[in-house]
Design an enzyme around this catalytic site. Structure first.
Site, PDB file in Angstrom:
ATOM      1  N   GLN A 149      61.692  36.271  49.417  1.00 16.13           N
ATOM      2  CA  GLN A 149      61.032  36.107  48.124  1.00 16.13           C
ATOM      3  C   GLN A 149      62.022  36.180  46.980  1.00 16.13           C
ATOM      4  OE1 GLN A 149      58.239  34.792  49.722  1.00 16.13           O
ATOM      5  NE2 GLN A 149      57.526  35.284  47.673  1.00 16.13           N
ATOM      6  N   HIS A 198      63.522  32.940  45.362  1.00 23.22           N
ATOM      7  CA  HIS A 198      62.757  32.057  44.489  1.00 23.22           C
ATOM      8  C   HIS A 198      63.317  32.031  43.071  1.00 23.22           C
ATOM      9  CE1 HIS A 198      59.264  30.535  46.662  1.00 23.22           C
ATOM     10  NE2 HIS A 198      59.182  31.690  47.292  1.00 23.22           N
ATOM     11  N   GLU A 257      51.187  40.077  45.004  1.00 26.87           N
ATOM     12  CA  GLU A 257      50.849  38.703  45.366  1.00 26.87           C
ATOM     13  C   GLU A 257      50.842  38.564  46.892  1.00 26.87           C
ATOM     14  OE1 GLU A 257      52.649  34.201  44.569  1.00 26.87           O
ATOM     15  OE2 GLU A 257      53.920  35.964  44.320  1.00 26.87           O
ATOM     16  N   HIS A 258      51.917  38.998  47.525  1.00 22.16           N
ATOM     17  CA  HIS A 258      52.019  38.998  48.987  1.00 22.16           C
ATOM     18  C   HIS A 258      52.253  40.434  49.446  1.00 22.16           C
ATOM     19  CE1 HIS A 258      53.978  35.224  47.485  1.00 22.16           C
ATOM     20  NE2 HIS A 258      53.168  34.658  48.377  1.00 22.16           N
ATOM     21  N   ASP A 313      53.534  30.799  53.264  1.00 17.09           N
ATOM     22  CA  ASP A 313      54.014  29.828  52.284  1.00 17.09           C
ATOM     23  C   ASP A 313      53.838  28.395  52.773  1.00 17.09           C
ATOM     24  OD1 ASP A 313      54.759  31.649  50.367  1.00 17.09           O
ATOM     25  OD2 ASP A 313      56.858  31.743  50.982  1.00 17.09           O
ATOM     26  N   HIS A 370      10.184  34.064  22.698  1.00 16.48           N
ATOM     27  CA  HIS A 370      10.388  33.939  24.136  1.00 16.48           C
ATOM     28  C   HIS A 370       9.064  34.112  24.872  1.00 16.48           C
ATOM     29  CE1 HIS A 370      14.615  34.204  23.194  1.00 16.48           C
ATOM     30  NE2 HIS A 370      14.965  34.201  24.483  1.00 16.48           N
TER      31      HIS A 370
END
Length: 446
Positions: A268, A271, A338-339, A372, A431
């Site tokens: 990761q 990235h 996230e992961h 992924d 109403h």
């Protein structure tokens, strides 16, 4: 190479106090918002001409048009490496298996005799999908965005990805999105593709231009400028999430293999220099072994100086030591990764107790890299702790639930007195009058 946070010895704080102790990347979308505002409004007023100017300014590419010709998309597929094609086709196949099973079905509930409420699910009419193409190129993100939209039944799908600089004079791929992006579009049957990147791509989808119809929704990961543009248009269009830098958290005990854990943290970190890599463990021995293992693995890979080392050394990455896996579970829930990988004894049982994560990867044979590309799951996931309230991209992201109310005269008569009572309690007599008008201005007795 990576810092440590020692949370052993004292009781862990609760809620926000615990979150404040954990590493997180700085990602100021609000500050970026002011910079993307004029870009978005320029696209609103000048359309394609503005997009062409921004391609020159931000991408260093001279364009005469932003719509990618169909022939270029077809040519990219013809020229694609057969091994890459086979891998993309398998990724698409597995993603379709998972996402096809997510489609919701219409359901009718009989509330009372003669009174029903049906919930039907309707796809949005048109979506604009974004595939990054700056520091790295992500044909996998094309798959992860297009497949759920198609399985939801979206009829009109357009995709934008930044134009690439020519590799040499006369390069036919110059000014187009990366050829692997185009090939992935061809495999998925997407023929409406634009060579547009950044905030201006989101603006193109939100407002529309001479070449591109406006979309109801924009999805897909991107940099901070894409995230800021999504925030700018929230309320005008639907969005998936304001994606921040990618994150991996690993909850591990002494049974975890330090070689696997180090490799997954690095995967990761490659990235982006803001990517977060976090190990949470109750084993000081594992922490030492992972830290030792990082050195040779980092040295043996690519993107070391510009991405991996800054990511691992940054404030967003750390090894977090805890007294027990129970405390570790509290930490990863507070972090909301996230992961999230679970590399412990009885990993499935620990994974079942996690509340906050974009996606959970169970045991040593389910690394994030599998998700992924080829697990079948979706890799467009909430970042920055948003997993405590948001989900990853799915078929549901592209569907709208609509309630259909169908009552007979008798079913309405039976409940009218309750409606009138509640309307008067809220000082909204009209109403109640809307029901009484149907029964000669009297509340029916049933």
């Amino acid at each position: 190479m990576i810092s440590r946070i020692d949370l052993r010895g004292d009781a862990l704080p609760e809620g926000g106090a615990l979150r404040d102790l954990l590493p997180r990347a700085e990602f100021d979308v609000e500050a970026a918002l002011e910079k993307v505002r004029p870009i978005c409004e320029d696209v609103h007023h000048r359309g394609t001409a503005a997009l062409i100017e921004y391609a020159q300014k931000f991408d260093g590419v001279e364009l005469s048009q932003v719509r990618v010709p169909t022939e270029a998309i077809e040519a990219a597929l013809e020229q694609l490496d057969p091994a890459v094609r086979a891998a993309l086709e398998e990724s698409i196949r597995r993603a379709r298996i998972v996402h096809r099973n997510q489609r919701r079905t219409e359901h009718t509930t009989q509330v009372v005799p003669g009174g029903t409420v049906t919930e039907k699910w309707v796809p949005v009419e048109r979506v604009g999908l974004y595939a990054p193409g700056g520091r790295s190129v992500y044909p996998s993100s094309v798959v992860m965005n297009v497949v759920p939209a198609q399985e939801a039944g979206v009829e009109s799908i357009a995709l934008a990805s930044p134009p690439q600089k020519p590799a040499f004079d006369g390069d036919p791929a110059g000014g187009l999105p990366h050829p692997t992006i185009l090939a992935a579009c061809a495999l998925l049957g997407v023929d409406e593709v634009y060579a547009v990147g950044g905030a201006q791509a989101v603006a193109m989808f939100a407002y529309g231009t001479e070449d591109c119809l406006p979309s109801n929704m924009v999805t897909g990961p991107g940099n901070i400028w894409v995230a800021a543009a999504k925030r700018y248009f929230t309320g005008k269009i639907g969005i998936d999430t304001e994606a921040g830098p990618t994150e991996i958290a690993v909850l591990a005990d002494s049974t975890a293999d330090p070689v696997h854990v180090a490799a997954d943290l690095i995967s990761q970190a490659e990235h982006d220099p803001l990517a977060a890599a976090v190990l949470v463990t109750d084993s000081a021995e594992l922490a030492d072994a992972v830290e030792k293992e990082l050195e040779p693995q980092v040295a043996a890979t690519k993107h070391v100086e510009d991405r991996i080392k800054p990511a691992l050394a940054g404030r967003q990455s750390a090894i977090v030591l805890v007294d027990s896996l129970e405390d570790g579970l509290k930490v990863v829930d507070a972090y909301g990764a996230e992961h999230l990988e679970i590399q412990t004894a009885d990993a499935a049982a620990w994974a079942a107790r996690v509340r906050n994560a974009g996606a959970i990867f169970v045991g040593p044979w389910a690394p994030v890299s599998l998700g992924d590309y080829c697990a079948g799951s979706n890799h467009v996931l909430p970042t920055g702790g948003c997993a405590c309230h948001s989900s990853g991209l799915s078929v549901q992201s592209f569907l709208r639930g609509i309630h259909i109310v169908d009552y007979t005269r008798d079913a309405l008569a039976e409940v009218t007195h309750h409606v009138v009572t509640l309307a008067e309690a809220e000082d909204l007599p009209a109403h109640g009058a809307a029901l009484k008008a149907r029964f000669g201005w009297k509340v029916p007795t049933v």
